[in-house]
Design a protein around this motif. Structure first.
Motif, short mmCIF file in Angstrom:
data_model
loop_
_atom_site.label_atom_id
_atom_site.label_comp_id
_atom_site.label_asym_id
_atom_site.label_seq_id
_atom_site.Cartn_x
_atom_site.Cartn_y
_atom_site.Cartn_z
N ASP A 1 -2.38 5.92 7.00
CA ASP A 1 -3.38 6.36 6.31
C ASP A 1 -4.37 7.27 7.27
O ASP A 1 -4.41 6.99 8.25
N LYS B 1 3.34 2.94 5.82
CA LYS B 1 2.36 3.63 5.05
C LYS B 1 1.39 4.04 6.37
O LYS B 1 1.16 3.43 7.11
N THR C 1 -3.41 9.33 13.38
CA THR C 1 -3.38 8.92 12.06
C THR C 1 -4.50 7.57 12.27
O THR C 1 -4.46 6.94 13.25
N ASP D 1 -3.03 9.74 2.61
CA ASP D 1 -1.77 8.50 3.00
C ASP D 1 -0.31 9.21 2.65
O ASP D 1 -0.26 10.18 1.50
#
Length: 122
Positions: free
Chosen positions: A98, A96, A31, A110
């Protein structure tokens, strides 16, 4: 499908601490950026803190020195340690991810968590 599952929110008195966690529902290869956002009633959502895969961090000015973001790539998890909490920190906090490389052939730009309520009140 990859879901982000958050935990750790709740009610705390001013000056108290909470630790939020956000974990992916399945193993992720990598990630790029993990972050925490918050939205208070009547206000726009804002970035609270973020951390890159290389460990670089970024904080919103009002939380600098009080909040600490960290990540455990082996566990596909991001944390937000919140200290010296103030009533103005009250909000729904969402994580979150991304730039999520789930597998060699599965990429997601995302992913958002469902949000967890943090209330700071006496």
């Amino acid at each position: 499908q990859v879901l982000l599952v958050e935990s750790g929110g709740g009610l705390v008195q001013p000056g108290g601490s909470l630790r939020l966690s956000c974990a992916a529902s399945r193993t992720i290869y990598s990630t790029s950026v993990m972050g925490w956002y918050r939205q208070a009633p009547g206000k726009q959502r804002e970035l609270v803190a973020s951390i890159t895969s290389g460990g670089n961090t970024n904080y919103e000015d009002s939380v600098k020195g009080r909040f600490l973001i960290s990540r455990d790539n082996a566990k596909n998890t991001v944390y937000l340690q919140m200290n010296s909490l103030k009533p103005e920190d009250t909000a729904v906090y969402s994580c979150k991810f991304d730039g999520v490389r789930v597998t060699a052939n599965y990429y997601i730009s995302d992913i958002w968590g469902q949000g967890t309520q943090v209330t700071v009140s006496a």
